[in-house]
Scaffold this motif. Structure first.
Motif, PDB file in Angstrom:
ATOM      1  N   ASN A 187       0.816  -1.219   0.000  1.00  0.00           N
ATOM      2  CA  ASN A 187       0.000   0.000   0.000  1.00  0.00           C
ATOM      3  C   ASN A 187       0.846   1.262   0.000  1.00  0.00           C
ATOM      4  N   ASP A 188       2.038   1.190   0.576  1.00  0.00           N
ATOM      5  CA  ASP A 188       2.916   2.359   0.616  1.00  0.00           C
ATOM      6  C   ASP A 188       3.402   2.748  -0.777  1.00  0.00           C
ATOM      7  N   ASP A 189       3.402   1.807  -1.705  1.00  0.00           N
ATOM      8  CA  ASP A 189       3.797   2.114  -3.078  1.00  0.00           C
ATOM      9  C   ASP A 189       2.687   2.841  -3.829  1.00  0.00           C
ATOM     10  N   VAL A 190       1.488   2.825  -3.287  1.00  0.00           N
ATOM     11  CA  VAL A 190       0.331   3.416  -3.957  1.00  0.00           C
ATOM     12  C   VAL A 190      -0.131   4.684  -3.249  1.00  0.00           C
ATOM     13  N   TYR A 191      -0.247   4.616  -1.918  1.00  0.00           N
ATOM     14  CA  TYR A 191      -0.831   5.725  -1.157  1.00  0.00           C
ATOM     15  C   TYR A 191       0.245   6.490  -0.383  1.00  0.00           C
ATOM     16  N   ASN A 192       0.219   7.816  -0.480  1.00  0.00           N
ATOM     17  CA  ASN A 192       0.995   8.630   0.465  1.00  0.00           C
ATOM     18  C   ASN A 192       0.136   8.948   1.689  1.00  0.00           C
ATOM     19  N   VAL A 193      -1.172   8.930   1.509  1.00  0.00           N
ATOM     20  CA  VAL A 193      -2.124   8.942   2.623  1.00  0.00           C
ATOM     21  C   VAL A 193      -2.985   7.699   2.448  1.00  0.00           C
ATOM     22  N   ASN A 194      -2.728   6.701   3.258  1.00  0.00           N
ATOM     23  CA  ASN A 194      -3.344   5.390   3.067  1.00  0.00           C
ATOM     24  C   ASN A 194      -4.703   5.310   3.777  1.00  0.00           C
ATOM     25  N   PRO A 195      -5.797   5.123   3.032  1.00  0.00           N
ATOM     26  CA  PRO A 195      -7.116   5.032   3.666  1.00  0.00           C
ATOM     27  C   PRO A 195      -7.516   3.607   4.032  1.00  0.00           C
ATOM     28  N   ILE A 196      -6.618   2.642   3.771  1.00  0.00           N
ATOM     29  CA  ILE A 196      -6.961   1.225   3.904  1.00  0.00           C
ATOM     30  C   ILE A 196      -6.180   0.576   5.039  1.00  0.00           C
ATOM     31  N   LYS A 197      -6.867  -0.155   5.905  1.00  0.00           N
ATOM     32  CA  LYS A 197      -6.215  -0.933   6.956  1.00  0.00           C
ATOM     33  C   LYS A 197      -5.549  -2.174   6.361  1.00  0.00           C
ATOM     34  N   SER A 198      -4.730  -2.839   7.148  1.00  0.00           N
ATOM     35  CA  SER A 198      -4.044  -4.042   6.688  1.00  0.00           C
ATOM     36  C   SER A 198      -5.016  -5.160   6.338  1.00  0.00           C
ATOM     37  N   ASN A 199      -6.216  -5.139   6.942  1.00  0.00           N
ATOM     38  CA  ASN A 199      -7.226  -6.157   6.640  1.00  0.00           C
ATOM     39  C   ASN A 199      -8.107  -5.775   5.454  1.00  0.00           C
ATOM     40  N   GLY A 200      -7.770  -4.648   4.812  1.00  0.00           N
ATOM     41  CA  GLY A 200      -8.515  -4.232   3.629  1.00  0.00           C
ATOM     42  C   GLY A 200      -9.688  -3.325   3.894  1.00  0.00           C
ATOM     43  N   LYS A 201      -9.985  -3.055   5.149  1.00  0.00           N
ATOM     44  CA  LYS A 201     -11.116  -2.196   5.488  1.00  0.00           C
ATOM     45  C   LYS A 201     -10.674  -0.734   5.534  1.00  0.00           C
ATOM     46  N   ILE A 202     -11.626   0.173   5.379  1.00  0.00           N
ATOM     47  CA  ILE A 202     -11.335   1.597   5.366  1.00  0.00           C
ATOM     48  C   ILE A 202     -11.021   2.093   6.775  1.00  0.00           C
ATOM     49  N   LYS A 203     -10.054   2.993   6.894  1.00  0.00           N
ATOM     50  CA  LYS A 203      -9.718   3.619   8.170  1.00  0.00           C
ATOM     51  C   LYS A 203     -10.788   4.671   8.479  1.00  0.00           C
ATOM     52  N   THR A 204     -11.734   4.281   9.264  1.00  0.00           N
ATOM     53  CA  THR A 204     -12.924   5.104   9.482  1.00  0.00           C
ATOM     54  C   THR A 204     -12.607   6.438  10.139  1.00  0.00           C
ATOM     55  N   LEU A 205     -11.790   6.447  11.184  1.00  0.00           N
ATOM     56  CA  LEU A 205     -11.491   7.679  11.900  1.00  0.00           C
ATOM     57  C   LEU A 205     -10.759   8.677  11.006  1.00  0.00           C
ATOM     58  N   LYS A 206      -9.744   8.196  10.292  1.00  0.00           N
ATOM     59  CA  LYS A 206      -9.008   9.075   9.384  1.00  0.00           C
ATOM     60  C   LYS A 206      -9.940   9.620   8.302  1.00  0.00           C
ATOM     61  N   SER A 207     -10.821   8.768   7.790  1.00  0.00           N
ATOM     62  CA  SER A 207     -11.772   9.195   6.761  1.00  0.00           C
ATOM     63  C   SER A 207     -12.696  10.282   7.305  1.00  0.00           C
ATOM     64  N   PHE A 208     -13.111  10.109   8.545  1.00  0.00           N
ATOM     65  CA  PHE A 208     -14.003  11.089   9.176  1.00  0.00           C
ATOM     66  C   PHE A 208     -13.329  12.459   9.260  1.00  0.00           C
ATOM     67  N   TRP A 209     -12.083  12.483   9.741  1.00  0.00           N
ATOM     68  CA  TRP A 209     -11.400  13.754   9.920  1.00  0.00           C
ATOM     69  C   TRP A 209     -11.083  14.419   8.583  1.00  0.00           C
TER      70      TRP A 209
END
Length: 334
Positions: free
Chosen positions: A90-112
């Motif tokens: 994921n680090d090769d794709v995202y500089n701000v990664n919205p995805i957890k290691s299990n593939g789910k969205i990082k809800t708190l980061k998305s909220f902010w």
């Protein structure tokens, strides 16, 4: 709907002119690779099988994930693609990664990020850097020398239209930006600002640009569809990551079916046009169901599954040919 009307208008006012133009163009083989996120790994492996079977293409087009690998496929760089999918994170794709290691969205980061007015819950500037490593200036020059065309589709968010970007009339640096835009998934990734416009994933409108291949003179078109022929059933969920994932899959499959219809209609202008559509098996599609989390453990196997799908004929293939009676014929599964 506007795209369908435009093509129908083309039938009525320019059938003769278009047919004469195509006859003056040498017959070309084309490979089209659909969008599908991490399933690009499967597509790369399948393309390797096509190449080893003797298939050669003058035109290679892709949308989103397909655009990311199209230059490597055009130059038969399958060893490099295998290394890519064996090592990507994921680090090769995202500089701000919205995805957890299990593939789910990082809800708190998305909220902010939503609260503070960002255009997306993640950012993919690292993907732009990766594209430059995958598709070098040397590769760009080699494609020109070989007289091979690659093209991708981007969506203009300002006017809600798709645009085709090709190495025939685009500089190397600009083409890198267009490939990046073609793979920039809305919400997960920020759109790309270029030429005073806002651009995003081409799969929103034109996930498999069959019509472009036909216009460029192709009469034999192989299509790698990075999803199963029939959409999977979905168990209801009110969670954001489930809804985003389901929405993406609906967009991918529905725009593809629209493009098949368009390709069939345009093929009526030229007898003998062939479409070979290679779908993923349901098992392979389910294995790579997490489209936007780039875990090399899965992508490495995805590459092998794509290759084996060609070798063992475990994919679903549909074969169409334009007959002399102006009817597009679907033949039995090959």
């Amino acid at each position: 709907m506007g795209k369908f009307l435009s093509i129908l208008l083309l039938f009525t006012i320019s059938h003769s002119c278009f047919s004469q133009t195509q006859k003056q163009v040498s017959v070309k083989n084309a490979l089209i690779i659909s969008g599908g996120g991490t399933r690009a790994s499967w597509g790369a492996g399948f393309a390797k099988g096509l190449a080893e079977s003797g298939k050669e293409y003058e035109i290679i087009g892709g949308t989103s994930a397909g655009a990311l690998i199209m230059s490597s496929v055009a130059l038969n760089q399958f060893e490099e693609l295998e290394i890519l999918f064996n090592t990507i994170t994921n680090d090769d794709v995202y500089n701000v990664n919205p995805i957890k290691s299990n593939g789910k969205i990082k809800t708190l980061k998305s909220f902010w990020r939503t609260i503070f007015g960002y255009s997306s819950i993640g950012e993919s500037k690292n993907l732009r850097k990766l594209i430059e490593k995958i598709f070098t200036k040397k590769d760009y020059q080699e494609l020109i020398e070989l007289q091979k065309e690659i093209f991708c589709v981007v969506t203009n968010l300002n006017n809600s239209e798709a645009s085709i970007k090709t190495n025939k009339n685009t500089t190397y640096t600009d083409l890198l930006d267009w490939i990046w835009a073609s793979a920039s998934v809305p919400v997960l990734m920020a759109p790309v600002e270029k030429d005073g416009q806002i651009w995003a994933d081409g799969g929103l409108i034109d996930n498999v640009p069959i019509d472009e291949a036909i216009i460029e003179g192709s009469k034999h078109i192989d299509i790698i569809a990075l999803f199963a022929e029939e959409p999977a059933k979905w168990e209801y969920s009110n969670k954001l990551h489930d809804i985003v994932g389901r929405t993406s899959k609906i967009v991918i499959s529905s725009t593809f079916r629209d493009n098949i219809i368009i390709g069939q209609l345009m093929s009526q202008l030229e007898e003998g046009t062939v479409l070979n559509i290679h779908y993923m098996s349901r098992e392979d599609a389910d294995f790579l169901s997490n489209l936007y989390s780039f875990d090399n453990t899965f992508l490495s196997e995805g590459f092998q599954r794509g290759y084996e799908a060609f070798k063992n004929e475990t994919r679903v293939k549909r074969y169409y040919i334009m007959g002399s009676n102006s009817q597009f014929v679907k033949l039995p599964n090959q």
